[in-house]
Scaffold this motif. Structure first.
Motif, mmCIF file in Angstrom:
data_model
loop_
_atom_site.group_PDB
_atom_site.id
_atom_site.type_symbol
_atom_site.label_atom_id
_atom_site.label_comp_id
_atom_site.label_asym_id
_atom_site.label_seq_id
_atom_site.Cartn_x
_atom_site.Cartn_y
_atom_site.Cartn_z
ATOM 1 N N VAL A 124 0.816 -1.214 0.000
ATOM 2 C CA VAL A 124 0.000 0.000 0.000
ATOM 3 C C VAL A 124 0.848 1.261 0.000
ATOM 4 N N VAL A 125 2.144 1.115 0.200
ATOM 5 C CA VAL A 125 3.038 2.283 0.218
ATOM 6 C C VAL A 125 4.130 2.122 -0.837
ATOM 7 N N SER A 126 4.563 3.248 -1.360
ATOM 8 C CA SER A 126 5.655 3.210 -2.333
ATOM 9 C C SER A 126 6.991 3.244 -1.597
ATOM 10 N N LEU A 127 8.023 2.836 -2.312
ATOM 11 C CA LEU A 127 9.365 2.905 -1.743
ATOM 12 C C LEU A 127 9.740 4.344 -1.424
ATOM 13 N N ARG A 128 9.255 5.250 -2.236
ATOM 14 C CA ARG A 128 9.532 6.669 -1.986
ATOM 15 C C ARG A 128 8.845 7.121 -0.699
ATOM 16 N N GLU A 129 7.587 6.747 -0.509
ATOM 17 C CA GLU A 129 6.872 7.123 0.709
ATOM 18 C C GLU A 129 7.526 6.542 1.966
ATOM 19 N N MET A 130 8.106 5.356 1.813
ATOM 20 C CA MET A 130 8.779 4.720 2.941
ATOM 21 C C MET A 130 10.143 5.339 3.230
ATOM 22 N N GLY A 131 10.642 6.167 2.318
ATOM 23 C CA GLY A 131 11.948 6.776 2.511
ATOM 24 C C GLY A 131 13.094 5.865 2.103
ATOM 25 N N ILE B 154 19.213 3.775 -2.932
ATOM 26 C CA ILE B 154 18.240 3.273 -1.968
ATOM 27 C C ILE B 154 18.936 2.905 -0.659
ATOM 28 N N THR B 155 18.171 2.974 0.411
ATOM 29 C CA THR B 155 18.624 2.510 1.715
ATOM 30 C C THR B 155 17.546 1.580 2.244
ATOM 31 N N MET C 24 15.432 -6.958 -0.975
ATOM 32 C CA MET C 24 16.296 -6.050 -1.732
ATOM 33 C C MET C 24 16.391 -6.388 -3.213
ATOM 34 N N ASP C 25 16.536 -7.653 -3.563
ATOM 35 C CA ASP C 25 16.612 -8.018 -4.984
ATOM 36 C C ASP C 25 15.320 -7.640 -5.697
ATOM 37 N N THR D 241 22.885 0.717 -3.485
ATOM 38 C CA THR D 241 22.448 0.586 -2.098
ATOM 39 C C THR D 241 23.445 1.269 -1.180
ATOM 40 N N ARG D 242 22.920 2.116 -0.317
ATOM 41 C CA ARG D 242 23.740 2.772 0.709
ATOM 42 C C ARG D 242 23.185 2.380 2.067
ATOM 43 N N LEU D 243 24.056 1.862 2.906
ATOM 44 C CA LEU D 243 23.630 1.446 4.241
ATOM 45 C C LEU D 243 23.850 2.533 5.287
#
Length: 111
Positions: free
Chosen positions: A23-30, A51-52, A61-62, A83-85
């Motif tokens: 229900v949420v986008s990756l962008r909305e999740m930060g 992405i983090t 992640m994949d 990917t940045r941790l």
């Protein structure tokens, strides 16, 4: 770079849903942190999406990377995913819309 503006790329990334909470986008999740022009490969200029993950061992992640690439490919872009941790993901990066959608879906968002 591309015929899309950075703003249009960010809008396209709204289509990419969290594979575990659709229900949420990756962008909305930060999770999506940045979009960078990537003209280093002349044959396929495109973008790098930074992405983090919500945690370093995230099993999705994949899937997240594949979803970003395929979504932007539908918009005519070649995308690389980086990917940045660090800094580590925090619930502070979640948008107010993510909080509302989680609540409506029956998940108590962080306070």
């Amino acid at each position: 770079m591309t015929s899309l503006t950075v703003e249009e790329i960010w809008r396209a990334l709204e289509e990419v849903k969290d594979p575990e909470i659709p229900v949420v986008s990756l962008r909305e999740m930060g999770i999506v942190r940045d979009v960078l022009a990537d003209d280093s490969v002349a044959a396929q200029p495109g973008v790098t999406v930074v992405i983090t993950p919500t945690y370093s061992g995230c099993p999705a992640m994949d899937q997240i990377e594949d979803d970003i690439r395929s979504t932007l490919a539908r918009h005519g872009l070649h995308a690389r995913v980086q990917t940045r941790l660090a800094p580590a993901w925090t619930t502070d990066w979640m948008s107010p819309a993510a909080h509302d959608k989680l609540r409506a879906w029956g998940i108590a968002p962080p306070g």
